[in-house]
Design an enzyme around this catalytic site. Structure first.
Site, PDB file in Angstrom:
ATOM      1  CG  HIS A   1      48.263  40.442  48.693  1.00  0.00           C
ATOM      2  ND1 HIS A   1      47.047  39.874  48.393  1.00  0.00           N
ATOM      3  CD2 HIS A   1      48.363  40.431  50.055  1.00  0.00           C
ATOM      4  CE1 HIS A   1      46.424  39.545  49.519  1.00  0.00           C
ATOM      5  NE2 HIS A   1      47.212  39.859  50.541  1.00  0.00           N
TER       6      HIS A   1
HETATM    7  C1  BDR Z   1      47.266  44.693  49.421  1.00  0.00           C
HETATM    8  O1  BDR Z   1      47.117  45.468  50.614  1.00  0.00           O
HETATM    9  C2  BDR Z   1      48.297  45.434  51.369  1.00  0.00           C
HETATM   10  O2  BDR Z   1      48.045  44.927  52.638  1.00  0.00           O
HETATM   11  C3  BDR Z   1      49.298  44.574  50.648  1.00  0.00           C
HETATM   12  O3  BDR Z   1      50.576  45.184  50.673  1.00  0.00           O
HETATM   13  C4  BDR Z   1      48.749  44.460  49.245  1.00  0.00           C
HETATM   14  O4  BDR Z   1      49.296  45.444  48.386  1.00  0.00           O
HETATM   15  C5  BDR Z   1      46.434  43.440  49.559  1.00  0.00           C
HETATM   16  O5  BDR Z   1      45.076  43.766  49.669  1.00  0.00           O
END
Ligand code: BDR
Ligand code: CA
Length: 310
Positions: free
Chosen positions: A237
């Site tokens: 992500h």
């Molecule tokens: C986001 O939430 C966290 O778990 C990850 O680091 C990312 O920034 C994804 O939804």
């Protein structure tokens, strides 16, 4: 010109990989790292950031930040990132590096002033620090060139049907950012759910053998195990938000007027994009909607390999 960046993050396994990659991007210089409550409590996030900085030879400031969102209580994720945020990876504890005495909002403002309008921000956690900074310093929007953030989704969610984690943790702060007038690129679940790494990537990083490469390989290994156990896949992500800034060819964007739902019995934290352009309002967000995943994976592995720490 090398672009000045500040990274505000809730490290976090995928935040850690984004940091490792950022240190290896010749296009940017990381001016500061600020910590925010999110994947785990801020006391773990800031320690992870400090340890990462020392381990990978980053000499700039590392700051503590918000321990709670604007409203409500603490929100931690469900163990996706392990108990202290880096899965089962244990970094050597920083011995000489210390936290900068400034808290995140002050650091954000100081860096923006110092860079005279050129500062760009990579935000990979809840937006509490940014929201506070914008409320504290009215001149801030005119001093920030761009915010690249991982969060939200035009379609869907991961915590609820309609909300993504980073925005869901602190919708009020995210709405302050969304309405700030700062140019924004939203890298949300529309693309990040496709940004999945592969065991081949881990093998290439292990072969490289550099510090950042081996750390990233270990984090990927944790993610593959997590996925085998029924958890989230090795989704990048946060590194994808960095890619939007420095490898824009791997993403296609669409411009929308976006608000964050701060009420909503079932929809709190939803990034409501005016996809039919009915509001009559000008777009405030460029949203990443399509990903060339092969180009992204190649870029990410090269960026991490290019991190100079040995
Ligand atoms: C986001 O939430 C966290 O778990 C990850 O680091 C990312 O920034 C994804 O939804
Ligand atoms: Ca994150």
């Amino acid at each position: 010109m090398v672009r000045p960046f500040l990274i505000d993050c809730d490290t976090g396994t995928d935040d850690a990989i984004a940091l490792a990659a950022a240190f290896g991007c010749p296009e940017i210089e990381v001016k500061a790292i600020t910590s925010v409550n999110g994947n785990v409590a801020e006391k773990y996030v800031c320690q992870n950031n400090l340890d990462m900085a020392e381990y990978l030879g980053y000499s700039g400031p590392v700051c503590r930040g918000a321990v709670k969102p604007f409203h409500g209580s603490l929100h931690f994720s469900d163990g996706t990132h392990g108990r202290t945020g880096l899965g089962d990876v244990v970094l050597p504890q920083a011995k000489t590096k210390q936290f900068d005495p400034r808290l995140a909002p002050e650091m954000i403002h100081d860096a923006a002033v110092a860079e005279k309008g050129n500062l760009e921000i990579l935000a990979t956690g809840p937006m509490t620090n940014l929201g506070i900074a914008l409320l504290l310093y009215p001149d801030l929007p005119s001093l920030i060139r761009h915010i690249w953030f991982m969060g939200g989704a035009v379609y869907g969610g991961n915590v609820t049907t309609t909300a993504e984690f980073n925005i869901w943790v602190d919708p009020e702060a995210a709405q302050v950012v969304m309405q700030s007038g700062i140019p924004l690129t939203m890298v949300g679940l529309d693309v990040t759910l496709k940004a999945c790494m592969d065991p081949e990537d881990e093998a290439e990083l292990r072969k490289d053998g550099g510090r950042a490469s081996l750390l990233t390989a270990d984090l990927l290994d944790f993610m593959f195990q997590r996925h085998r156990a029924g958890g989230e896949a090795a989704l990048m992500h946060d590194a994808l938000a960095l890619a939007a800034a420095v490898c824009p060819g791997c993403l296609q964007t669409e411009d929308y007027y976006v608000n964050v739902e701060c009420e909503g019995t079932y929809t709190r934290g939803h990034t409501a994009a005016d996809v039919r352009h009915r509001s009559g309002k000008p777009a405030n967000v460029s949203a990443a909607m399509k990903l060339d995943v092969e180009m992204f994976r190649h870029w990410l592995v090269q960026a991490v390999k290019n991190s100079r720490a040995q």
